[in-house]
Design a protein around this motif. Structure first.
Motif, PDB file in Angstrom:
ATOM      1  N   VAL A  87       0.903  -8.503   4.865  1.00  0.00           N
ATOM      2  CA  VAL A  87       0.062  -8.204   3.980  1.00  0.00           C
ATOM      3  C   VAL A  87      -0.501  -9.226   3.172  1.00  0.00           C
ATOM      4  CG1 VAL A  87       0.005  -6.469   1.521  1.00  0.00           C
ATOM      5  CG2 VAL A  87       1.816  -5.947   3.595  1.00  0.00           C
ATOM      6  N   ILE A  88      -1.754  -9.563   3.071  1.00  0.00           N
ATOM      7  CA  ILE A  88      -2.780 -10.551   2.766  1.00  0.00           C
ATOM      8  C   ILE A  88      -3.804  -9.897   1.667  1.00  0.00           C
ATOM      9  CG2 ILE A  88      -4.226 -12.399   2.967  1.00  0.00           C
ATOM     10  CD1 ILE A  88      -2.857 -11.286   6.887  1.00  0.00           C
ATOM     11  N   GLY A  89      -3.735 -10.351   0.562  1.00  0.00           N
ATOM     12  CA  GLY A  89      -4.307 -10.613  -0.415  1.00  0.00           C
ATOM     13  C   GLY A  89      -5.705 -11.608  -0.604  1.00  0.00           C
ATOM     14  N   LEU A  90      -6.582 -11.714  -0.436  1.00  0.00           N
ATOM     15  CA  LEU A  90      -7.437 -13.061  -0.921  1.00  0.00           C
ATOM     16  C   LEU A  90      -8.237 -13.493  -2.311  1.00  0.00           C
ATOM     17  CD1 LEU A  90      -8.619 -13.509   2.594  1.00  0.00           C
ATOM     18  CD2 LEU A  90      -7.204 -14.555   1.080  1.00  0.00           C
ATOM     19  N   GLU A  91      -8.431 -13.624  -2.455  1.00  0.00           N
ATOM     20  CA  GLU A  91      -9.120 -14.362  -4.134  1.00  0.00           C
ATOM     21  C   GLU A  91     -10.008 -15.681  -3.846  1.00  0.00           C
ATOM     22  OE1 GLU A  91      -6.181 -14.237  -7.839  1.00  0.00           O
ATOM     23  OE2 GLU A  91      -5.056 -14.322  -5.860  1.00  0.00           O
ATOM     24  N   VAL A 136     -11.872  -9.970  -5.832  1.00  0.00           N
ATOM     25  CA  VAL A 136     -10.442 -10.536  -4.985  1.00  0.00           C
ATOM     26  C   VAL A 136      -9.974  -8.699  -4.474  1.00  0.00           C
ATOM     27  CG1 VAL A 136      -8.431  -9.967  -6.363  1.00  0.00           C
ATOM     28  CG2 VAL A 136      -9.885 -11.519  -7.684  1.00  0.00           C
ATOM     29  N   THR A 137      -9.142  -8.733  -3.971  1.00  0.00           N
ATOM     30  CA  THR A 137      -9.472  -7.896  -2.781  1.00  0.00           C
ATOM     31  C   THR A 137      -8.373  -7.029  -3.554  1.00  0.00           C
ATOM     32  OG1 THR A 137      -7.291  -9.266  -1.428  1.00  0.00           O
ATOM     33  CG2 THR A 137      -9.908  -9.225  -0.336  1.00  0.00           C
ATOM     34  N   PHE A 138      -7.983  -5.998  -3.145  1.00  0.00           N
ATOM     35  CA  PHE A 138      -7.430  -4.659  -3.695  1.00  0.00           C
ATOM     36  C   PHE A 138      -6.185  -3.904  -2.478  1.00  0.00           C
ATOM     37  CE2 PHE A 138      -6.725  -0.181  -5.076  1.00  0.00           C
ATOM     38  CZ  PHE A 138      -6.038  -0.387  -6.230  1.00  0.00           C
ATOM     39  N   LEU A 139      -5.259  -3.868  -3.143  1.00  0.00           N
ATOM     40  CA  LEU A 139      -4.044  -3.574  -2.830  1.00  0.00           C
ATOM     41  C   LEU A 139      -3.493  -2.539  -3.624  1.00  0.00           C
ATOM     42  CD1 LEU A 139      -2.321  -4.316  -0.565  1.00  0.00           C
ATOM     43  CD2 LEU A 139      -0.792  -5.623  -2.079  1.00  0.00           C
ATOM     44  N   ASN A 151      -2.797 -14.811  -1.283  1.00  0.00           N
ATOM     45  CA  ASN A 151      -1.662 -13.966  -1.346  1.00  0.00           C
ATOM     46  C   ASN A 151      -0.901 -13.823  -0.050  1.00  0.00           C
ATOM     47  OD1 ASN A 151      -1.183 -13.831  -4.273  1.00  0.00           O
ATOM     48  ND2 ASN A 151      -3.397 -13.801  -3.896  1.00  0.00           N
ATOM     49  N   SER A 159       2.593 -11.707   1.613  1.00  0.00           N
ATOM     50  CA  SER A 159       3.982 -11.049   1.532  1.00  0.00           C
ATOM     51  C   SER A 159       3.845 -10.058   3.111  1.00  0.00           C
ATOM     52  CB  SER A 159       3.779  -9.386   0.638  1.00  0.00           C
ATOM     53  OG  SER A 159       2.953  -8.642   1.079  1.00  0.00           O
ATOM     54  N   PHE A 216       5.548  -2.423  -0.560  1.00  0.00           N
ATOM     55  CA  PHE A 216       5.117  -3.989  -0.511  1.00  0.00           C
ATOM     56  C   PHE A 216       6.267  -4.628  -0.828  1.00  0.00           C
ATOM     57  CE2 PHE A 216       0.596  -1.909  -0.549  1.00  0.00           C
ATOM     58  CZ  PHE A 216       0.395  -1.858   0.404  1.00  0.00           C
ATOM     59  N   ARG A 217       6.439  -5.668  -0.685  1.00  0.00           N
ATOM     60  CA  ARG A 217       7.210  -6.643  -1.226  1.00  0.00           C
ATOM     61  C   ARG A 217       6.571  -7.653  -1.397  1.00  0.00           C
ATOM     62  NH1 ARG A 217      12.412  -7.963   3.332  1.00  0.00           N
ATOM     63  NH2 ARG A 217      12.459  -5.148   3.437  1.00  0.00           N
ATOM     64  N   ARG A 261       5.384 -11.133  -2.985  1.00  0.00           N
ATOM     65  CA  ARG A 261       4.071 -12.436  -2.347  1.00  0.00           C
ATOM     66  C   ARG A 261       3.955 -13.890  -2.754  1.00  0.00           C
ATOM     67  NH1 ARG A 261       0.980  -9.850  -6.085  1.00  0.00           N
ATOM     68  NH2 ARG A 261      -0.160 -11.860  -7.798  1.00  0.00           N
TER      69      ARG A 261
HETATM   70  P1  ADP Z   1      -2.011 -12.103 -10.292  1.00  0.00           P
HETATM   71  O1  ADP Z   1      -2.670 -10.892 -11.212  1.00  0.00           O
HETATM   72  O2  ADP Z   1      -1.308 -12.322  -9.872  1.00  0.00           O
HETATM   73  O3  ADP Z   1      -3.794 -12.757 -10.243  1.00  0.00           O
HETATM   74  P2  ADP Z   1      -3.138  -9.972  -8.344  1.00  0.00           P
HETATM   75  O4  ADP Z   1      -3.091  -8.783  -8.741  1.00  0.00           O
HETATM   76  O5  ADP Z   1      -4.150 -10.083  -8.966  1.00  0.00           O
HETATM   77  O6  ADP Z   1      -2.628 -10.677  -9.059  1.00  0.00           O
HETATM   78  O7  ADP Z   1      -3.778 -10.240  -7.123  1.00  0.00           O
HETATM   79  C1  ADP Z   1      -3.981 -10.987  -6.387  1.00  0.00           C
HETATM   80  C2  ADP Z   1      -3.989 -10.871  -5.211  1.00  0.00           C
HETATM   81  O8  ADP Z   1      -3.034 -11.087  -4.755  1.00  0.00           O
HETATM   82  C3  ADP Z   1      -5.702  -9.931  -5.194  1.00  0.00           C
HETATM   83  O9  ADP Z   1      -6.004  -9.710  -3.836  1.00  0.00           O
HETATM   84  C4  ADP Z   1      -3.992  -8.454  -4.318  1.00  0.00           C
HETATM   85  O10 ADP Z   1      -4.386  -7.807  -3.487  1.00  0.00           O
HETATM   86  C5  ADP Z   1      -2.734  -9.404  -3.893  1.00  0.00           C
HETATM   87  N1  ADP Z   1      -1.503  -9.214  -3.616  1.00  0.00           N
HETATM   88  C6  ADP Z   1      -0.741  -8.165  -4.721  1.00  0.00           C
HETATM   89  N2  ADP Z   1       0.387  -7.954  -4.386  1.00  0.00           N
HETATM   90  C7  ADP Z   1      -0.006  -8.244  -2.897  1.00  0.00           C
HETATM   91  C8  ADP Z   1       1.398  -7.909  -2.027  1.00  0.00           C
HETATM   92  N3  ADP Z   1       2.478  -7.523  -2.321  1.00  0.00           N
HETATM   93  N4  ADP Z   1       1.628  -9.007  -0.502  1.00  0.00           N
HETATM   94  C9  ADP Z   1       0.600  -9.505  -0.542  1.00  0.00           C
HETATM   95  N5  ADP Z   1      -1.110  -9.506  -1.676  1.00  0.00           N
HETATM   96  C10 ADP Z   1      -1.066  -8.950  -2.916  1.00  0.00           C
END
Ligand code: ADP
Ligand code: MG
Length: 506
Positions: A14-18, A167-170, A218, A220, A229-230, A232
């Motif tokens: 599971v990947i999230g990109l900022e 920021v990508t959404f999860l 990001n 996990s 989800f676990r 990250r």
């Molecule tokens: P923060 O407030 O700490 O910056 P966010 O909730 O804004 O965290 O999330 C930052 C990025 O991490 C987003 O792109 C989100 O989709 C991603 N993210 C959040 N939870 C997870 C997870 N469990 N695994 C992978 N990516 C995640």
């Protein structure tokens, strides 16, 4: 689905990109200083009192930067907030003379809200990656530690340059919604798509090598089929596709190993080591910074009118996702091919020029581009990361390829001859495909009389194969076709050869 095999089970990512891209603008986001900070500009020559953080200076919001952000938001199918605010994100670091970064509060509507970006998933199908937000903020300066043995230098030319953070959404409430990035390759395709959208719109050069695009990654993992989800980790400031993919993979394997040894992953901020391709903890969650966000008292809330949004919308060019839809719907090109042809606007422009409104040739042109042109980097460096732009087609031009494709369609040459002409053009043979075909006598023989003679000769010379064919070994047809082609110097029209052979052998 991309998975990593562990000792106990298969794991998914599971990947999230900022992603930060530098917004194209002549001046900085809150001052009139030039936003050009490239290395040829002398250090600290593009710094206004505002950027230097002098007391009492008042920031003024750059309208052009806001419009760029709105444009990008429309380009990613996002909601544009009619009201948003700027906040101070406090931290102390020598590259930040103000002692805070002006950004948009994490818990309030940013200029760009929920949207989506379409990429090609690992299964070759289009996939929507959901976007949570995109907000406008200022960049920091640059520290130089390598110019002097015991001094560090600060260059504030980049301080205050506009950045857009995407920021990508999860969807944590619906962990089965798979509209997120789930492999290193998808991460790369997502970033390339951002780059193409930004470039098509003129919002940013989005060039990682130049530093106008960077990403926090990001990651996990969870067992395949698992419903939640676990935890990250976040790896900061990544500036190349290659390193991003390597960091994702390393981080995923590291987490899997922890879980399989009965441990838990903690929500740490990681640093990536380029040389080793590894990550290590930069700071743990306990040491997470408290930025003490508060609304910037020097900046009024930003109001955006419907008219502004509509005016900007009316100037938008065709974006890669619309181009892809046009290729699949109008031209019958496969989704996979359409994705390859829109990897950059230079490629799609090249393709459109070659097709030149003649839908009928579109599919063959797509095939030739993908299987031949892309396979010859000497002609076209598709993945030229440095310039980020496909070089002008150095040898073969769009009109060369459409002429070649039309010659095949008109039965003037066969596929084999077309390939020979193509190779000759690559090797620098001058002239159009027609001229090259003439020069080398590569006209296809469609004259049935000539082909019939060749067929008769081949049949006469191979009586035992004819016998076998007639007793049911129809697979031998290829043998006869091959011999007739050989006898005609590869010039016969294979379809005509097939037809005559079948008739004569029956
Ligand atoms: P923060 O407030 O700490 O910056 P966010 O909730 O804004 O965290 O999330 C930052 C990025 O991490 C987003 O792109 C989100 O989709 C991603 N993210 C959040 N939870 C997870 C997870 N469990 N695994 C992978 N990516 C995640
Ligand atoms: Mg966040």
């Amino acid at each position: 689905m991309f998975t990593i095999k562990g000792k106990t089970c298969d794991w998914e990512l599971v990947i999230g990109l900022e992603t930060h891209i530098q917004v194209l603008s002549n001046s900085k986001v809150f001052s009139g200083a030039s936003a050009d900070y490239n290395p040829s500009v002398s250090p600290n020559t593009q710094v206004s009192m505002i950027d230097a953080g002098m007391p009492g200076m008042l920031p003024v919001l750059n309208k052009h930067c806001v419009e760029q952000v709105i444009k990008f938001g429309l380009g990613i199918n996002a909601e544009i907030s009619r009201t948003s605010r700027f906040a101070r994100k406090q931290y102390f670091y020598p590259d930040l003379p103000q002692g805070y970064q002006i950004s948009q509060p994490a818990d309030e509507a940013p200029i760009v809200g929920r949207g989506w970006i379409e990429i090609m998933g690992d299964d070759g199908k289009q996939k929507k990656i959901l976007i949570e937000r995109a907000h406008l903020e200022q960049d920091a300066g640059k520290l130089k530690h390598d110019v002097h043995p015991n001094k560090s230098f600060a260059d504030y030319n980049r301080t205050g340059v506009a950045l857009l953070e995407i920021v990508t959404f999860l969807d944590t409430k619906n962990p089965e919604n798979n509209s997120y990035i789930s492999s290193p390759d998808e991460a790369e395709r997502y970033l390339r798509e951002i780059r193409e959208i930004a470039r098509a719109l003129g919002v940013s050069k989005a060039n990682m090598e130049e530093g106008s695009m960077r990403a926090d990654v990001n990651v996990s993992v969870r067992p395949v089929g698992s419903k939640e989800f676990r935890t990250r980790t976040e790896t900061k400031n990544m500036v190349s596709f290659k390193f991003i993919k390597s960091a994702i993979e390393y981080e995923a394997r590291r987490q899997i190993e922890i879980y399989e040894n009965g441990g838990t992953v903690s929500q740490d901020t990681m640093r990536y080591h380029q040389g080793e391709g590894t990550t290590s903890v930069m700071r743990s969650k306990e040491n997470a910074l408290d930025y003490r966000y508060f609304p910037d008292p020097d900046l009024l809330p930003l109001e955006i009118s419907d008219e502004t949004i509509e005016r900007i919308r009316s100037t938008m060019p065709e974006l890669p996702s619309a181009t892809r839809a046009r290729y699949t719907h109008d031209f019958g090109v496969s989704e996979y091919d359409a994705a390859r042809l829109t990897e950059s606007t230079d490629i799609s422009r090249w393709f459109d020029t070659a097709v030149n409104g003649n839908d009928k040739r579109a599919k063959s042109i797509a095939n030739w581009m993908i299987s031949e042109l892309f396979a010859h980097p000497e002609n076209w460096d598709v993945k030229n990361e440095k310039s980020g732009i496909v070089d002008e087609m150095r040898i073969i031009t769009p009109s060369d390829l459409s002429e070649l494709v039309d010659m095949i369609a008109a039965n003037e040459i066969n596929g084999k001859q077309a390939k020979e002409i193509f190779i000759k053009m690559l090797d620098g043979e001058s002239g159009t495909p027609h001229e090259i075909a003439d020069k080398f006598g590569m006209k296809q023989i469609t004259d049935t009389a000539a082909i019939e003679t060749a067929v008769d000769n081949v049949i006469a010379a191979n009586p035992s194969q004819v016998e076998q064919y007639k007793s049911g070994k129809v697979g031998l047809l290829g043998f006869f076709v091959g011999n007739v082609m050989k006898a005609t110097g590869g010039k016969a029209n294979p379809a005509v050869v097939n037809e005559i052979l079948r008739k004569k052998l029956a």
